[in-house]
Structures are given as structure tokens and as C-alpha cells.
Design an enzyme around this catalytic site. Structure first.
Site, PDB file in Angstrom:
ATOM      1  N   LYS A  13     -35.279  43.288  43.212  1.00  0.00           N
ATOM      2  CA  LYS A  13     -36.024  42.314  43.712  1.00  0.00           C
ATOM      3  C   LYS A  13     -36.423  42.526  45.104  1.00  0.00           C
ATOM      4  CE  LYS A  13     -33.382  38.975  42.240  1.00  0.00           C
ATOM      5  NZ  LYS A  13     -32.304  39.743  41.561  1.00  0.00           N
ATOM      6  N   ARG A  88     -33.328  29.916  40.111  1.00  0.00           N
ATOM      7  CA  ARG A  88     -32.324  30.436  39.194  1.00  0.00           C
ATOM      8  C   ARG A  88     -32.050  29.883  38.068  1.00  0.00           C
ATOM      9  NH1 ARG A  88     -30.438  34.709  43.214  1.00  0.00           N
ATOM     10  NH2 ARG A  88     -29.334  36.076  42.193  1.00  0.00           N
ATOM     11  N   ARG A 127     -25.057  49.925  46.344  1.00  0.00           N
ATOM     12  CA  ARG A 127     -25.642  49.451  47.161  1.00  0.00           C
ATOM     13  C   ARG A 127     -25.086  49.075  48.597  1.00  0.00           C
ATOM     14  NH1 ARG A 127     -28.791  43.521  45.912  1.00  0.00           N
ATOM     15  NH2 ARG A 127     -27.006  42.635  45.553  1.00  0.00           N
ATOM     16  N   ARG A 160     -21.968  44.434  50.556  1.00  0.00           N
ATOM     17  CA  ARG A 160     -21.898  43.026  50.290  1.00  0.00           C
ATOM     18  C   ARG A 160     -20.494  42.844  49.787  1.00  0.00           C
ATOM     19  NH1 ARG A 160     -27.337  40.692  47.722  1.00  0.00           N
ATOM     20  NH2 ARG A 160     -25.705  39.659  46.593  1.00  0.00           N
ATOM     21  N   ARG A 171     -21.714  37.682  37.756  1.00  0.00           N
ATOM     22  CA  ARG A 171     -23.017  37.532  38.298  1.00  0.00           C
ATOM     23  C   ARG A 171     -23.848  37.744  37.207  1.00  0.00           C
ATOM     24  NH1 ARG A 171     -23.182  41.243  43.011  1.00  0.00           N
ATOM     25  NH2 ARG A 171     -25.421  40.755  43.274  1.00  0.00           N
TER      26      ARG A 171
HETATM   27  P1  ADP Z   1     -28.960  39.537  44.010  1.00  0.00           P
HETATM   28  O1  ADP Z   1     -29.964  40.218  44.992  1.00  0.00           O
HETATM   29  O2  ADP Z   1     -27.805  40.513  43.940  1.00  0.00           O
HETATM   30  O3  ADP Z   1     -29.702  39.023  42.906  1.00  0.00           O
HETATM   31  P2  ADP Z   1     -28.864  37.318  45.767  1.00  0.00           P
HETATM   32  O4  ADP Z   1     -28.717  37.767  47.249  1.00  0.00           O
HETATM   33  O5  ADP Z   1     -30.142  36.456  45.633  1.00  0.00           O
HETATM   34  O6  ADP Z   1     -28.045  38.328  44.926  1.00  0.00           O
HETATM   35  O7  ADP Z   1     -27.858  36.072  45.644  1.00  0.00           O
HETATM   36  C1  ADP Z   1     -26.503  36.267  45.952  1.00  0.00           C
HETATM   37  C2  ADP Z   1     -25.532  34.959  45.749  1.00  0.00           C
HETATM   38  O8  ADP Z   1     -26.361  33.897  46.517  1.00  0.00           O
HETATM   39  C3  ADP Z   1     -25.751  34.516  44.262  1.00  0.00           C
HETATM   40  O9  ADP Z   1     -24.736  34.849  43.648  1.00  0.00           O
HETATM   41  C4  ADP Z   1     -25.660  32.925  44.411  1.00  0.00           C
HETATM   42  O10 ADP Z   1     -24.106  32.676  44.813  1.00  0.00           O
HETATM   43  C5  ADP Z   1     -26.216  32.774  45.738  1.00  0.00           C
HETATM   44  N1  ADP Z   1     -27.655  32.337  45.557  1.00  0.00           N
HETATM   45  C6  ADP Z   1     -28.843  32.781  45.691  1.00  0.00           C
HETATM   46  N2  ADP Z   1     -30.064  32.209  45.399  1.00  0.00           N
HETATM   47  C7  ADP Z   1     -29.504  31.286  44.794  1.00  0.00           C
HETATM   48  C8  ADP Z   1     -30.141  30.261  43.887  1.00  0.00           C
HETATM   49  N3  ADP Z   1     -31.507  30.184  43.847  1.00  0.00           N
HETATM   50  N4  ADP Z   1     -29.393  29.334  43.304  1.00  0.00           N
HETATM   51  C9  ADP Z   1     -28.066  29.125  43.374  1.00  0.00           C
HETATM   52  N5  ADP Z   1     -27.274  30.311  44.205  1.00  0.00           N
HETATM   53  C10 ADP Z   1     -28.173  31.195  44.675  1.00  0.00           C
HETATM   54  P1  ADP Z   2     -32.143  42.925  43.878  1.00  0.00           P
HETATM   55  O1  ADP Z   2     -32.600  42.116  45.044  1.00  0.00           O
HETATM   56  O2  ADP Z   2     -32.875  42.409  42.524  1.00  0.00           O
HETATM   57  O3  ADP Z   2     -30.469  42.419  43.655  1.00  0.00           O
HETATM   58  P2  ADP Z   2     -32.194  45.352  45.326  1.00  0.00           P
HETATM   59  O4  ADP Z   2     -33.470  45.202  45.569  1.00  0.00           O
HETATM   60  O5  ADP Z   2     -31.229  45.186  46.285  1.00  0.00           O
HETATM   61  O6  ADP Z   2     -32.017  44.524  44.013  1.00  0.00           O
HETATM   62  O7  ADP Z   2     -31.573  46.920  44.598  1.00  0.00           O
HETATM   63  C1  ADP Z   2     -30.484  46.996  44.176  1.00  0.00           C
HETATM   64  C2  ADP Z   2     -29.988  48.166  44.385  1.00  0.00           C
HETATM   65  O8  ADP Z   2     -30.746  49.295  43.545  1.00  0.00           O
HETATM   66  C3  ADP Z   2     -30.016  48.561  45.852  1.00  0.00           C
HETATM   67  O9  ADP Z   2     -28.998  49.540  46.163  1.00  0.00           O
HETATM   68  C4  ADP Z   2     -31.490  49.655  45.751  1.00  0.00           C
HETATM   69  O10 ADP Z   2     -31.401  50.410  47.037  1.00  0.00           O
HETATM   70  C5  ADP Z   2     -31.332  50.113  44.340  1.00  0.00           C
HETATM   71  N1  ADP Z   2     -32.899  50.270  43.968  1.00  0.00           N
HETATM   72  C6  ADP Z   2     -33.609  49.383  43.838  1.00  0.00           C
HETATM   73  N2  ADP Z   2     -34.870  49.661  43.065  1.00  0.00           N
HETATM   74  C7  ADP Z   2     -34.385  50.938  42.589  1.00  0.00           C
HETATM   75  C8  ADP Z   2     -34.972  51.986  41.622  1.00  0.00           C
HETATM   76  N3  ADP Z   2     -35.973  51.569  41.194  1.00  0.00           N
HETATM   77  N4  ADP Z   2     -34.438  53.048  41.079  1.00  0.00           N
HETATM   78  C9  ADP Z   2     -33.025  52.907  41.450  1.00  0.00           C
HETATM   79  N5  ADP Z   2     -32.530  52.278  42.410  1.00  0.00           N
HETATM   80  C10 ADP Z   2     -33.083  51.369  42.985  1.00  0.00           C
END
Ligand code: ADP
Ligand code: ADP
Ligand code: ZN
Length: 218
Positions: A13, A88, A127, A160, A171
């Protein structure tokens, strides 16, 4: 264009949101980034959110809904936005509808990025994030040109705290139980576009551009 990116942790994302923000010149709004900034700066919001984030649980709806309500009123979001990581839960999705109705706007499309669970764990354990601009890298799939340094802004890269295997599993469980129901919620409103997230990030991006430019500009 008011877009939502839906998908499990590690789906890509954040990676896609940045590419989309550059293409359409609308801001990426990431609740995760906003919460991590509040933790880093020691603000009350950060103190409240940190223990949930460390455990891989969701921060309470009331808190994130408040953040989004304020953020979407800012000037730079007037021409559209890309929500990354919000909503979410179903209550968050309902609150978002009210916030947008209050601003006289509505969601253009919800892009659901779909990736199988074992791939997500591999993506998340490798990551690395830029401390300065939030850009995501991956040790194997998307390594920075210079070790430990962001190619976009020169900031340093870190892992992270919640990208450890135990927290990742938690998660993913939270995603399945609390966030996945949003797929059906938005499907029933005819807003959902499914995107195969298992390809390269460039191929995923071209798929997103095609869908958004043909179906989401209303
Ligand atoms: P990822 O990119 O791995 O999906 P995020 O950076 O979006 O993770 O979120 C990291 C953490 O921040 C989540 O595990 C949660 O604890 C909190 N968080 C982020 N967005 C939300 C949301 N919309 N509602 C509740 N908690 C959130
Ligand atoms: P999210 O915000 O959904 O948690 P991220 O954009 O942070 O996801 O991506 C999660 C991990 O996967 C990062 O290390 C990123 O560099 C890697 N990644 C993102 N897109 C791809 C892809 N299409 N193929 C392989 N790895 C990817
Ligand atoms: Zn950077």
C-alpha cells in the site's frame, strides 16, 4: 479523486501510494505514518497509540477517526487524497463516510491489493523504511542503491519495531478479523476494485493506473 488503498500489512500500500501521489499530485494520507511520527515526537497521541502498535493491535477507532477528520480538512487534500491504512474497521469506514459527506464529497474507488499470506511475511521481515520520507525498501526485492540510505531523500533506513515475525503474525490475524470485512462492505457499494499484488511493483502500478484512469474519475 478520493481513493482508498485496502490490503493486508505488506501488500504494498505504502509503495503504491507514493507512486500514485506523484502521478496524480494528491497527498498520501497514512495513519501508520502519522501515528509513528507522533510516537517519535513524544506527543500525547503517540503515547496513547504506542502500546497498541507494539503489540500489533489496532489503535482505538476514536483516535484514528479523529486524526483523519482533521487531516482531510487540510488544504492539500482539497483536490483528492489517497488513504493508506485507513479505514481498517467497519466503524472507521462508517465514520469516513460521514466525514466525507460533511465535506460534500465521496469515495471514488477502493483498491484492494491482494497478496497471499506467506509472501506478506517475507515482504515485512525484509522491509526497511526511510526515517525521513517514509519510503519503503526491501533487502531483497527493492534494495536501496546505497546500503542503509534512502535513494529518494538521502535519509537513513531503519527496521520498524513491529516488523518482527511474532508481531507480523498478530497483525495478519487482526487484518483477517477486523479489516478483511471491509472488502465485502465496499463491494456491496460497488466501489471495490481488486488488484493482484503479487507482481512487481511496476506492473501493479500500471494495473492501478489503468483502473483508476478508466473507472475512478467520475
Ligand atoms: P502496514 O503498512 O504494515 O499495514 P501501518 O503503518 O499502516 O502498517 O500501521 C501500523 C500500525 O499502526 C498498525 O498495526 C496499528 O497499530 C496502527 N494503525 C495504523 N492505521 C490504523 C487504523 N486505521 N486503525 C487502527 N490502527 C491503525
Ligand atoms: P504496506 O504499506 O502495505 O504495509 P509496503 O509498501 O511497505 O506495504 O511494502 C511492504 C514491503 O514489501 C516493503 O519492503 C516493500 O519494499 C516490499 N514491496 C512492495 N511492493 C512489492 C512488490 N510488488 N514485490 C515485492 N516486494 C514489494
Ligand atoms: Zn527518504
Amino acid at each position: 479523486m478520493d481513493l482508498i488503498l485496502l490490503g493486508p500489512p505488506g501488500a504494498g500500500k505504502g509503495t503504491q501510494a507514493k507512486m500514485m501521489a506523484d502521478r496524480w499530485e494528491i497527498p498520501q494520507v497514512s495513519t501508520g505514518d502519522i501515528l509513528r511520527a507522533a510516537v517519535k515526537e513524544g506527543r500525547p497521541l503517540g503515547l496513547e497509540a504506542k502500546s497498541f502498535m507494539d503489540r500489533g493491535e489496532l489503535v482505538p477507532d476514536r483516535v484514528v477517526i479523529g486524526i483523519i477528520g482533521e487531516r482531510l480538512e487540510e488544504k492539500d487534500a482539497a483536490g483528492g487524497f489517497i488513504l493508506d491504512g485507513f479505514p481498517r474497521t467497519i466503524p472507521q469506514a462508517e465514520a469516513l463516510q460521514e466525514i466525507l459527506a460533511g465535506l460534500g464529497r465521496k469515495i471514488s474507488c477502493v483498491l484492494s491489493i491482494e497478496v497471499e499470506e506467506e509472501k506478506l511475511v517475507v515482504r515485512l521481515t525484509g522491509r526497511r523504511i526511510c526515517r525521513n520520507c517514509g519510503q519503503s525498501y526491501h533487502l531483497v526485492f527493492n534494495p536501496p542503491a546505497r546500503d542503509g540510505i534512502c535513494g529518494r531523500c538521502g535519509g537513513d533506513l531503519y527496521q520498524r519495531d513491529d516488523d518482527k515475525e511474532e508481531t507480523i503474525r498478530q497483525r495478519l490475524t487482526v487484518y483477517r478479523e477486523q479489516t478483511q470485512p471491509l472488502v465485502g462492505f465496499y463491494e456491496s457499494k460497488n466501489l471495490l476494485k481488486r488488484i493482484d499484488g503479487s507482481d512487481s511493483k511496476e506492473k501493479i502500478f500500471s494495473g492501478i493506473v489503468e483502473v483508476v484512469e478508466s473507472d475512478c474519475r467520475g
